[in-house]
Design an enzyme around this catalytic site. Structure first.
Site, PDB file in Angstrom:
ATOM      1  N   LYS A 178       0.825  -1.208   0.000  1.00  0.00           N
ATOM      2  CA  LYS A 178       0.000   0.000   0.000  1.00  0.00           C
ATOM      3  C   LYS A 178       0.857   1.256   0.000  1.00  0.00           C
ATOM      4  CE  LYS A 178      -1.944   2.821   3.123  1.00  0.00           C
ATOM      5  NZ  LYS A 178      -2.057   4.060   2.336  1.00  0.00           N
ATOM      6  N   GLY A 232       7.336   4.898   7.830  1.00  0.00           N
ATOM      7  CA  GLY A 232       6.546   6.118   8.019  1.00  0.00           C
ATOM      8  C   GLY A 232       6.824   6.711   9.387  1.00  0.00           C
ATOM      9  N   GLU A 235       4.734   7.462  15.207  1.00  0.00           N
ATOM     10  CA  GLU A 235       3.397   7.331  15.799  1.00  0.00           C
ATOM     11  C   GLU A 235       2.622   6.184  15.136  1.00  0.00           C
ATOM     12  OE1 GLU A 235       1.242  10.916  15.143  1.00  0.00           O
ATOM     13  OE2 GLU A 235      -0.558  10.123  16.114  1.00  0.00           O
ATOM     14  N   GLY A 237       3.937   3.807  13.401  1.00  0.00           N
ATOM     15  CA  GLY A 237       4.715   2.589  13.649  1.00  0.00           C
ATOM     16  C   GLY A 237       4.287   1.900  14.942  1.00  0.00           C
ATOM     17  N   GLU A 254      10.466   1.066   9.867  1.00  0.00           N
ATOM     18  CA  GLU A 254      11.460   2.079   9.497  1.00  0.00           C
ATOM     19  C   GLU A 254      10.798   3.421   9.796  1.00  0.00           C
ATOM     20  OE1 GLU A 254      14.844   1.779   8.673  1.00  0.00           O
ATOM     21  OE2 GLU A 254      14.142   0.492   7.048  1.00  0.00           O
ATOM     22  N   CYS A 288      13.811  10.391   5.992  1.00  0.00           N
ATOM     23  CA  CYS A 288      13.833   9.969   7.396  1.00  0.00           C
ATOM     24  C   CYS A 288      15.228  10.073   8.007  1.00  0.00           C
ATOM     25  CB  CYS A 288      13.267   8.575   7.543  1.00  0.00           C
ATOM     26  SG  CYS A 288      13.857   7.442   6.300  1.00  0.00           S
ATOM     27  N   GLU A 391      11.001  15.558  14.858  1.00  0.00           N
ATOM     28  CA  GLU A 391      11.204  15.437  13.409  1.00  0.00           C
ATOM     29  C   GLU A 391      10.280  16.434  12.699  1.00  0.00           C
ATOM     30  OE1 GLU A 391       9.879  11.820  11.359  1.00  0.00           O
ATOM     31  OE2 GLU A 391      11.840  11.788  10.399  1.00  0.00           O
TER      32      GLU A 391
HETATM   33  P1  NAP Z   1       2.354   8.141   8.184  1.00  0.00           P
HETATM   34  O1  NAP Z   1       1.095   8.755   8.622  1.00  0.00           O
HETATM   35  O2  NAP Z   1       3.129   7.335   9.136  1.00  0.00           O
HETATM   36  O3  NAP Z   1       2.006   7.295   6.864  1.00  0.00           O
HETATM   37  C1  NAP Z   1       2.844   6.296   6.306  1.00  0.00           C
HETATM   38  C2  NAP Z   1       1.972   5.219   5.685  1.00  0.00           C
HETATM   39  O4  NAP Z   1       1.157   4.623   6.682  1.00  0.00           O
HETATM   40  C3  NAP Z   1       1.010   5.725   4.627  1.00  0.00           C
HETATM   41  O5  NAP Z   1       0.849   4.743   3.635  1.00  0.00           O
HETATM   42  C4  NAP Z   1      -0.269   5.896   5.408  1.00  0.00           C
HETATM   43  O6  NAP Z   1      -1.426   5.861   4.608  1.00  0.00           O
HETATM   44  C5  NAP Z   1      -0.213   4.703   6.324  1.00  0.00           C
HETATM   45  N1  NAP Z   1      -1.006   4.831   7.547  1.00  0.00           N
HETATM   46  C6  NAP Z   1      -1.446   5.964   8.159  1.00  0.00           C
HETATM   47  N2  NAP Z   1      -2.151   5.650   9.266  1.00  0.00           N
HETATM   48  C7  NAP Z   1      -2.157   4.303   9.356  1.00  0.00           C
HETATM   49  C8  NAP Z   1      -2.727   3.375  10.282  1.00  0.00           C
HETATM   50  N3  NAP Z   1      -3.421   3.781  11.346  1.00  0.00           N
HETATM   51  N4  NAP Z   1      -2.538   2.054  10.072  1.00  0.00           N
HETATM   52  C9  NAP Z   1      -1.824   1.617   9.020  1.00  0.00           C
HETATM   53  N5  NAP Z   1      -1.279   2.444   8.099  1.00  0.00           N
HETATM   54  C10 NAP Z   1      -1.431   3.773   8.265  1.00  0.00           C
HETATM   55  O7  NAP Z   1       3.314   9.213   7.654  1.00  0.00           O
HETATM   56  P2  NAP Z   1       2.911  10.506   6.835  1.00  0.00           P
HETATM   57  O8  NAP Z   1       1.563  11.021   7.154  1.00  0.00           O
HETATM   58  O9  NAP Z   1       3.190  10.182   5.448  1.00  0.00           O
HETATM   59  O10 NAP Z   1       3.940  11.510   7.427  1.00  0.00           O
HETATM   60  C11 NAP Z   1       3.841  11.942   8.775  1.00  0.00           C
HETATM   61  C12 NAP Z   1       5.205  12.043   9.371  1.00  0.00           C
HETATM   62  O11 NAP Z   1       5.839  10.758   9.300  1.00  0.00           O
HETATM   63  C13 NAP Z   1       6.162  12.931   8.639  1.00  0.00           C
HETATM   64  O12 NAP Z   1       6.004  14.272   8.954  1.00  0.00           O
HETATM   65  C14 NAP Z   1       7.469  12.370   9.097  1.00  0.00           C
HETATM   66  O13 NAP Z   1       7.787  12.828  10.369  1.00  0.00           O
HETATM   67  C15 NAP Z   1       7.214  10.910   9.161  1.00  0.00           C
HETATM   68  N6  NAP Z   1       7.626  10.187   7.942  1.00  0.00           N
HETATM   69  C16 NAP Z   1       8.682   9.360   8.027  1.00  0.00           C
HETATM   70  C17 NAP Z   1       9.101   8.678   6.906  1.00  0.00           C
HETATM   71  C18 NAP Z   1      10.236   7.748   6.938  1.00  0.00           C
HETATM   72  O14 NAP Z   1      10.712   7.355   5.885  1.00  0.00           O
HETATM   73  N7  NAP Z   1      10.691   7.299   8.076  1.00  0.00           N
HETATM   74  C19 NAP Z   1       8.455   8.861   5.703  1.00  0.00           C
HETATM   75  C20 NAP Z   1       7.363   9.703   5.644  1.00  0.00           C
HETATM   76  C21 NAP Z   1       6.955  10.340   6.786  1.00  0.00           C
HETATM   77  P3  NAP Z   1      -2.104   7.259   4.117  1.00  0.00           P
HETATM   78  O15 NAP Z   1      -1.129   7.911   3.246  1.00  0.00           O
HETATM   79  O16 NAP Z   1      -3.324   6.802   3.422  1.00  0.00           O
HETATM   80  O17 NAP Z   1      -2.374   8.034   5.384  1.00  0.00           O
END
Ligand code: NAP
Ligand code: MG
Length: 505
Positions: A178, A232, A235, A237, A254, A288, A391
């Site tokens: 996904k 991602g 939180e 995670g 990750e 990240c 972050e």
């Molecule tokens: P995120 O909310 O953690 O989303 C990452 C993935 O998880 C997306 O595919 C998202 O789907 C999905 N997701 C969201 N809520 C979920 C749940 N409850 N259960 C299962 N899957 C879920 O990250 P983001 O909104 O893209 O970014 C938020 C913050 O995450 C950023 O500001 C940054 O701090 C961090 N981030 C870290 C990385 C990294 O590589 N470590 C990458 C991106 C972001 P949807 O897109 O449909 O919500």
């Protein structure tokens, strides 16, 4: 009708609900495509297809060599479609076309090639010592988990898709992927290309676009799934771990970071400045492992900070499709709003940034200023400040002074995260001594962001669990089974367990 369809059980399909959502170019706000929006029903269908393909289908019975050939065919398919995939990736997520063409798309192809090699070069069965208790034949077998789900973020959608799918398939698992809702297109396109080229049996790879709260949660919680890999936020995670615990699934995570890039007083300041600027501002800091805390030794502090400001001013902001652009839009206006909130907090905590601190003044016609942000540097930051601890995921650098190597290590490690890091120094022994004391998954010496398939990647502390890439990233998709063979089928008297348990059975 969706322009981009879901891949479920070998078919490119609309969502069961018929719903779609728009994917946009963040730089202009224009719609690029309508995307089929999966819900719970589609997710369960995909998981069932993956389960069938594993339990009954041919995939789990293929040899590593056969799987390696399929992975190489996927790598070739990516290379053959490099131009189109690069354009989709840049348009959808706002990363530059240069990044897409030089890093994302070839990087994904080389990830498939790497895991093809891993499947071929690492024996599935390994003999073990036969003694003691009693002399016997023993071996261990590396076996696939079964159904693996991969949930990926919006910052590197195409590379992240390859990091989740390639090792799963190489090891003989089936996969459900996904992508993030902001950036679903390149992963769906990969699914489409693989389906149209008829490379994999039905159900071996499924790709779903849809909300994390429904599709993602099902992928982490459903009992049909054996392993979940997530990239991602920390939180989400934590939430994945909780959901996966219901059926005690394997997880790899990750997550976020707030990595330190340490500039020692014997560094070549030109190289160090390049490493710090690239380490922070590459892809607008939406990475990240970004080195968003530059720790600079006081002896070179003033000179180094003015070098940073001078060079940061030369970074070119513009359309992500222009080959001359260094920084395109952030992934979404909401990400710019997050950056603005942190910069306002930084002004309270630290004072005026020494460069940036606003959206760009003027951009070419058609570009939406609200989607862009200037590279921003705060100097003399206390590591306890929120902007140094949290972050931001935007183009914001905190510069922190230090006096001794011990102090640099202590500041670097004073973080809940431990994903990346850098040491800039002209003395390799000194740099390696510092690197060895940093509690983080990767350290780059006199460079930054240099990831590649043979090099394991992952986080200490709250930056994650497990590793991707390397041999570690391959083994992370396998279980180990020990098989014991008693060579003495006759002569029961010699059996150790009979002697230990009872002489009478
Ligand atoms: P995120 O909310 O953690 O989303 C990452 C993935 O998880 C997306 O595919 C998202 O789907 C999905 N997701 C969201 N809520 C979920 C749940 N409850 N259960 C299962 N899957 C879920 O990250 P983001 O909104 O893209 O970014 C938020 C913050 O995450 C950023 O500001 C940054 O701090 C961090 N981030 C870290 C990385 C990294 O590589 N470590 C990458 C991106 C972001 P949807 O897109 O449909 O919500
Ligand atoms: Mg988009």
């Amino acid at each position: 009708m969706a322009d981009y369809k879901l891949l479920i059980d070998g078919e490119l399909v609309e969502a069961a609900s018929g719903e779609t959502f728009a994917s946009t170019n963040p730089g202009t706000g224009e719609k690029i495509a309508d995307v089929a929006k999966a819900g719970r029903e589609d997710t369960i269908r995909a998981l069932e297809a993956a389960r069938r393909a594993f339990d009954e289908g041919p995939w789990s019975r293929t040899t590593p060599k056969e799987r390696a050939e399929k992975l190489r065919a996927i790598a070739q398919l990516i290379t053959d479609n490099q131009a189109e995939l690069s354009e989709i990736e840049a348009l959808d997520g706002g990363g530059t076309i240069r990044k897409a063409m030089l890093a994302d798309v070839p990087g994904a192809a080389s990830t498939f090639e790497w895991y093809a090699r891993m499947a071929e070069e690492n024996d599935e069965q390994v003999e073990l010592e036969g003694s003691p208790f009693p002399i016997s034949q023993n071996y261990k077998r590396y076996e696939p988990y079964g159904v693996c789900t991969g949930i990926i973020p919006w910052n590197f959608p195409f590379i992240m898709a390859s990091w989740k799918v390639a090792p799963a398939l190489a090891a003989g698992n089936t996969s459900v992927l996904k992508p993030a809702s902001y950036t679903s297109l390149s992963a769906l396109k990969l699914g489409q290309l693989i389906a149209e080229a008829d490379i994999l049996p039905p159900g071996v790879l499924n790709v779903l676009a849809g909300p994390g709260g429904t599709v993602g949660e099902e992928m982490a919680a459903n009992p049909l799934v054996d392993k979940t890999a997530f990239t991602g936020s920390t939180e989400v995670g934590r939430r994945i771990m909780q959901l996966a615990s219901g059926t005690v699934k394997a997880v790899t995570l990750e997550l976020g970071g707030k990595s330190a890039n340490i500039v020692l007083d014997d560094a070549d300041l030109d190289i160090a400045a390049a490493a710090v600027l690239f380490g922070t501002f590459f892809h607008n800091g939406q990475v990240c492992e970004s080195g968003t805390r530059a720790l600079v030794q006081r002896k070179v502090y003033d000179e180094f900070v003015s070098l940073l400001v001078d060079r940061a001013g030369k970074i070119v902001i513009g359309s992500q499709l222009d080959m001359d652009t260094d920084l395109g839009p952030l992934v979404h206006r909401s990400q710019v709003e997050t950056v603005e909130r942190y910069v306002a907090l930084g002004r309270e905590e630290v004072g005026e940034p020494i460069c940036g601190g606003s959206k760009p003044d003027a951009l070419a016609d058609g570009l939406d200023r609200d989607a862009f942000y200037r590279p921003t540097i705060f100097a003399d930051v206390d590591n306890k400040a929120k902007i140094a601890q949290e972050e931001i995921f935007g183009p914001v650098l905190c510069v922190i002074p230090f006096d001794t190597d011990d102090e640099a290590v202590a500041i670097a490690n004073d973080s809940i995260y431990g994903l990346g890091g850098g040491v800039q120094s002209g003395n390799l022994d000194r740099a390696q001594a510092v690197a060895s004391r940093m509690r983080t998954g990767t350290v780059w010496i006199n460079d930054y962001h240099m990831l590649a398939p043979p090099r394991p990647f992952g986080g200490y502390k709250q930056s994650g669990v497990g590793r991707e890439l390397g041999i570690e990233g391959y083994r992370a998709y396998q279980q180990v089974k020990h098989v014991y063979v008693n060579p003495e089928t006759a002569g029961r008297d010699n059996h150790f367990h009979f002697a230990v348990l009872s002489a009478n059975i």
